[in-house]
Write a protein that holds these residues in place. Structure first.
Motif, PDB file in Angstrom:
ATOM      1  N   LYS A 128       0.815  -1.215   0.000  1.00  0.00           N
ATOM      2  CA  LYS A 128       0.000   0.000   0.000  1.00  0.00           C
ATOM      3  C   LYS A 128       0.849   1.265   0.000  1.00  0.00           C
ATOM      4  O   LYS A 128       1.860   1.335   0.697  1.00  0.00           O
ATOM      5  CB  LYS A 128      -0.924   0.001   1.221  1.00  0.00           C
ATOM      6  N   LEU A 129       0.413   2.252  -0.777  1.00  0.00           N
ATOM      7  CA  LEU A 129       1.137   3.518  -0.795  1.00  0.00           C
ATOM      8  C   LEU A 129       0.165   4.677  -0.933  1.00  0.00           C
ATOM      9  O   LEU A 129      -0.968   4.517  -1.390  1.00  0.00           O
ATOM     10  CB  LEU A 129       2.169   3.543  -1.926  1.00  0.00           C
ATOM     11  N   THR A 130       0.627   5.834  -0.520  1.00  0.00           N
ATOM     12  CA  THR A 130      -0.149   7.071  -0.625  1.00  0.00           C
ATOM     13  C   THR A 130       0.714   8.143  -1.266  1.00  0.00           C
ATOM     14  O   THR A 130       1.864   8.338  -0.867  1.00  0.00           O
ATOM     15  CB  THR A 130      -0.619   7.559   0.753  1.00  0.00           C
ATOM     16  N   VAL A 131       0.160   8.828  -2.249  1.00  0.00           N
ATOM     17  CA  VAL A 131       0.802   9.993  -2.837  1.00  0.00           C
ATOM     18  C   VAL A 131       0.030  11.214  -2.351  1.00  0.00           C
ATOM     19  O   VAL A 131      -1.193  11.291  -2.495  1.00  0.00           O
ATOM     20  CB  VAL A 131       0.791   9.941  -4.373  1.00  0.00           C
ATOM     21  N   THR A 132       0.745  12.127  -1.737  1.00  0.00           N
ATOM     22  CA  THR A 132       0.054  13.284  -1.166  1.00  0.00           C
ATOM     23  C   THR A 132       0.007  14.442  -2.156  1.00  0.00           C
ATOM     24  O   THR A 132       0.858  14.575  -3.040  1.00  0.00           O
ATOM     25  CB  THR A 132       0.743  13.759   0.119  1.00  0.00           C
ATOM     26  N   CYS A 133      -1.035  15.274  -2.008  1.00  0.00           N
ATOM     27  CA  CYS A 133      -1.186  16.479  -2.815  1.00  0.00           C
ATOM     28  C   CYS A 133      -1.754  17.571  -1.926  1.00  0.00           C
ATOM     29  O   CYS A 133      -2.757  17.350  -1.227  1.00  0.00           O
ATOM     30  CB  CYS A 133      -2.106  16.233  -4.003  1.00  0.00           C
ATOM     31  N   SER A 134      -1.150  18.725  -1.992  1.00  0.00           N
ATOM     32  CA  SER A 134      -1.608  19.850  -1.198  1.00  0.00           C
ATOM     33  C   SER A 134      -1.577  21.113  -2.045  1.00  0.00           C
ATOM     34  O   SER A 134      -0.639  21.335  -2.805  1.00  0.00           O
ATOM     35  CB  SER A 134      -0.691  20.010   0.018  1.00  0.00           C
ATOM     36  N   GLN A 135      -2.609  21.948  -1.907  1.00  0.00           N
ATOM     37  CA  GLN A 135      -2.653  23.223  -2.643  1.00  0.00           C
ATOM     38  C   GLN A 135      -2.924  24.372  -1.672  1.00  0.00           C
ATOM     39  O   GLN A 135      -3.644  24.201  -0.690  1.00  0.00           O
ATOM     40  CB  GLN A 135      -3.723  23.178  -3.754  1.00  0.00           C
ATOM     41  N   ASN A 136      -2.311  25.506  -1.973  1.00  0.00           N
ATOM     42  CA  ASN A 136      -2.446  26.667  -1.091  1.00  0.00           C
ATOM     43  C   ASN A 136      -3.270  27.780  -1.739  1.00  0.00           C
ATOM     44  O   ASN A 136      -3.176  28.934  -1.343  1.00  0.00           O
ATOM     45  CB  ASN A 136      -1.060  27.187  -0.691  1.00  0.00           C
ATOM     46  N   MET A 137      -4.096  27.421  -2.732  1.00  0.00           N
ATOM     47  CA  MET A 137      -4.875  28.418  -3.470  1.00  0.00           C
ATOM     48  C   MET A 137      -6.327  28.502  -3.015  1.00  0.00           C
ATOM     49  O   MET A 137      -7.124  29.208  -3.626  1.00  0.00           O
ATOM     50  CB  MET A 137      -4.804  28.087  -4.971  1.00  0.00           C
ATOM     51  N   VAL A 186      -9.291   7.822  -3.103  1.00  0.00           N
ATOM     52  CA  VAL A 186      -8.928   9.180  -2.724  1.00  0.00           C
ATOM     53  C   VAL A 186      -9.736   9.565  -1.489  1.00  0.00           C
ATOM     54  O   VAL A 186     -10.702   8.907  -1.124  1.00  0.00           O
ATOM     55  CB  VAL A 186      -9.208  10.207  -3.851  1.00  0.00           C
ATOM     56  N   SER A 187      -9.322  10.644  -0.865  1.00  0.00           N
ATOM     57  CA  SER A 187     -10.111  11.216   0.227  1.00  0.00           C
ATOM     58  C   SER A 187      -9.956  12.731   0.186  1.00  0.00           C
ATOM     59  O   SER A 187      -8.950  13.255  -0.295  1.00  0.00           O
ATOM     60  CB  SER A 187      -9.674  10.665   1.583  1.00  0.00           C
ATOM     61  N   ARG A 188     -10.962  13.416   0.687  1.00  0.00           N
ATOM     62  CA  ARG A 188     -10.905  14.891   0.736  1.00  0.00           C
ATOM     63  C   ARG A 188     -11.501  15.334   2.072  1.00  0.00           C
ATOM     64  O   ARG A 188     -12.628  15.779   2.183  1.00  0.00           O
ATOM     65  CB  ARG A 188     -11.704  15.483  -0.428  1.00  0.00           C
ATOM     66  N   LYS A 189     -10.685  15.202   3.095  1.00  0.00           N
ATOM     67  CA  LYS A 189     -11.123  15.570   4.438  1.00  0.00           C
ATOM     68  C   LYS A 189     -10.924  17.068   4.696  1.00  0.00           C
ATOM     69  O   LYS A 189     -11.586  17.652   5.557  1.00  0.00           O
ATOM     70  CB  LYS A 189     -10.379  14.754   5.476  1.00  0.00           C
ATOM     71  N   GLU A 190      -9.967  17.652   3.981  1.00  0.00           N
ATOM     72  CA  GLU A 190      -9.717  19.088   4.115  1.00  0.00           C
ATOM     73  C   GLU A 190      -9.633  19.679   2.720  1.00  0.00           C
ATOM     74  O   GLU A 190      -9.323  18.977   1.763  1.00  0.00           O
ATOM     75  CB  GLU A 190      -8.383  19.356   4.813  1.00  0.00           C
ATOM     76  N   LYS A 191      -9.870  20.961   2.621  1.00  0.00           N
ATOM     77  CA  LYS A 191      -9.891  21.611   1.315  1.00  0.00           C
ATOM     78  C   LYS A 191      -8.535  21.531   0.625  1.00  0.00           C
ATOM     79  O   LYS A 191      -8.451  21.362  -0.582  1.00  0.00           O
ATOM     80  CB  LYS A 191     -10.300  23.077   1.493  1.00  0.00           C
ATOM     81  N   ARG A 192      -7.461  21.680   1.361  1.00  0.00           N
ATOM     82  CA  ARG A 192      -6.151  21.808   0.742  1.00  0.00           C
ATOM     83  C   ARG A 192      -5.514  20.476   0.352  1.00  0.00           C
ATOM     84  O   ARG A 192      -4.603  20.451  -0.462  1.00  0.00           O
ATOM     85  CB  ARG A 192      -5.207  22.572   1.666  1.00  0.00           C
ATOM     86  N   MET A 197     -15.042  17.853  -6.010  1.00  0.00           N
ATOM     87  CA  MET A 197     -15.624  19.182  -6.197  1.00  0.00           C
ATOM     88  C   MET A 197     -15.537  20.024  -4.925  1.00  0.00           C
ATOM     89  O   MET A 197     -15.625  21.252  -4.973  1.00  0.00           O
ATOM     90  CB  MET A 197     -17.086  19.056  -6.625  1.00  0.00           C
ATOM     91  N   ASN A 198     -15.399  19.329  -3.772  1.00  0.00           N
ATOM     92  CA  ASN A 198     -15.316  20.055  -2.517  1.00  0.00           C
ATOM     93  C   ASN A 198     -14.983  19.052  -1.409  1.00  0.00           C
ATOM     94  O   ASN A 198     -14.891  17.843  -1.643  1.00  0.00           O
ATOM     95  CB  ASN A 198     -16.634  20.770  -2.203  1.00  0.00           C
ATOM     96  N   VAL A 199     -14.849  19.542  -0.214  1.00  0.00           N
ATOM     97  CA  VAL A 199     -14.532  18.672   0.926  1.00  0.00           C
ATOM     98  C   VAL A 199     -15.608  17.594   1.057  1.00  0.00           C
ATOM     99  O   VAL A 199     -16.807  17.878   0.948  1.00  0.00           O
ATOM    100  CB  VAL A 199     -14.450  19.509   2.220  1.00  0.00           C
ATOM    101  N   GLU A 200     -15.140  16.358   1.249  1.00  0.00           N
ATOM    102  CA  GLU A 200     -16.008  15.192   1.430  1.00  0.00           C
ATOM    103  C   GLU A 200     -16.814  14.833   0.186  1.00  0.00           C
ATOM    104  O   GLU A 200     -17.737  14.022   0.262  1.00  0.00           O
ATOM    105  CB  GLU A 200     -16.969  15.395   2.616  1.00  0.00           C
ATOM    106  N   VAL A 201     -16.484  15.412  -0.970  1.00  0.00           N
ATOM    107  CA  VAL A 201     -17.161  15.085  -2.231  1.00  0.00           C
ATOM    108  C   VAL A 201     -16.119  14.600  -3.234  1.00  0.00           C
ATOM    109  O   VAL A 201     -15.264  15.379  -3.676  1.00  0.00           O
ATOM    110  CB  VAL A 201     -17.911  16.303  -2.807  1.00  0.00           C
ATOM    111  N   THR A 202     -16.186  13.306  -3.581  1.00  0.00           N
ATOM    112  CA  THR A 202     -15.248  12.759  -4.570  1.00  0.00           C
ATOM    113  C   THR A 202     -16.016  11.955  -5.605  1.00  0.00           C
ATOM    114  O   THR A 202     -17.077  11.382  -5.297  1.00  0.00           O
ATOM    115  CB  THR A 202     -14.181  11.855  -3.921  1.00  0.00           C
TER     116      THR A 202
END
Lengths: 112, 112
Positions: B18-27, B66-72, B50-55
């Motif tokens: 198992k592996l995870t690739v991280t992505c973070s944006q500051n915009m 994927v997961s989207r627990k925070e906006k960034r 499209m937004n937090v908790e929506v994939t």
């Protein structure tokens, strides 16, 4: 299905000449068009975009032309420089969910 | 400076680990997306948010989560990687869905 295609996978030009990269799309409902540049080892970088209410848009040394009648898009680069060597992608929004459909890219080589 | 940060840049792993690739944006963008890029196949969308908790699934979601627990942040998870997931992966973000995308620098993944 919907598609975005390029006429030439590779293009070679002399430094200082103008370059023209073409893209064709299939969905007449598409209304947003983007060009990206991808240099080796990097992510795609936004160059210029155009909406369907325009036929032409200019940036710094770049011009995008849109012909909705024949569903054709082109990117013109003036006075091509070695730093312009990259793969160029067009992307077009299409479909009910307006997702971006990507072309396969044209590799531009600039000869000194 | 507006940034999309992916980590790691390069990763070699073995089948099933198992592996995870991280992505973070500051915009402060709502829309985030993952693509894979393979020779001759161009950019293909894996998942988007499209937004937090929506994939939602893109064109090639099999084998990915994927997961989207925070906006960034928008991590890409491969629960049991296989060799056909060897590819160049890009995270991208935009202020609105399917408009101008900002890409990360990419993660080159090799699964042995």
């Amino acid at each position: 299905g919907e598609s975005v295609g390029l006429h030439l996978p590779t293009l070679s030009v002399q430094e200082g000449d103008n370059s023209i990269i073409n893209c064709a799309y299939s969905n007449s409902a598409s209304d947003y068009f983007i060009w990206y540049k991808q240099e080796s080892g990097k992510g795609p970088q936004f160059i210029i975009d155009i909406r369907s209410n325009m036929d032409k848009r200019q940036g710094q040394r770049v011009t995008v032309l849109l012909n909705k009648t024949v569903k054709h898009l082109s990117l013109q680069i003036a006075a091509t420089q070695p730093g312009d060597s990259a793969v160029y992608f067009c992307a077009v929004n299409a479909g009910n969910n307006r997702k971006l459909i990507w072309g396969l890219g044209t590799s531009l080589a600039v000869n000194p | 400076e507006a940034q999309v940060t992916q980590n790691p840049r390069y990763l070699i792993t073995v089948t099933g680990k198992k592996l995870t690739v991280t992505c973070s944006q500051n915009m402060n963008h709502e829309y985030m997306s993952w693509y894979r890029q393979d020779p001759g196949l161009g950019l293909r969308q894996i998942y988007y948010s499209m937004n937090v908790e929506v994939t939602d699934k893109g064109d090639v979601p099999e084998g990915y989560k994927v997961s989207r627990k925070e906006k960034r942040n928008f991590p890409l998870i491969l629960e049991s990687p296989s060799p056909n997931q060897t590819s160049l992966y890009f995270c991208a973000t935009s202020g609105a869905a399917n408009e101008k995308l900002f890409f990360g620098s990419g993660t080159q993944l090799s699964v042995l």
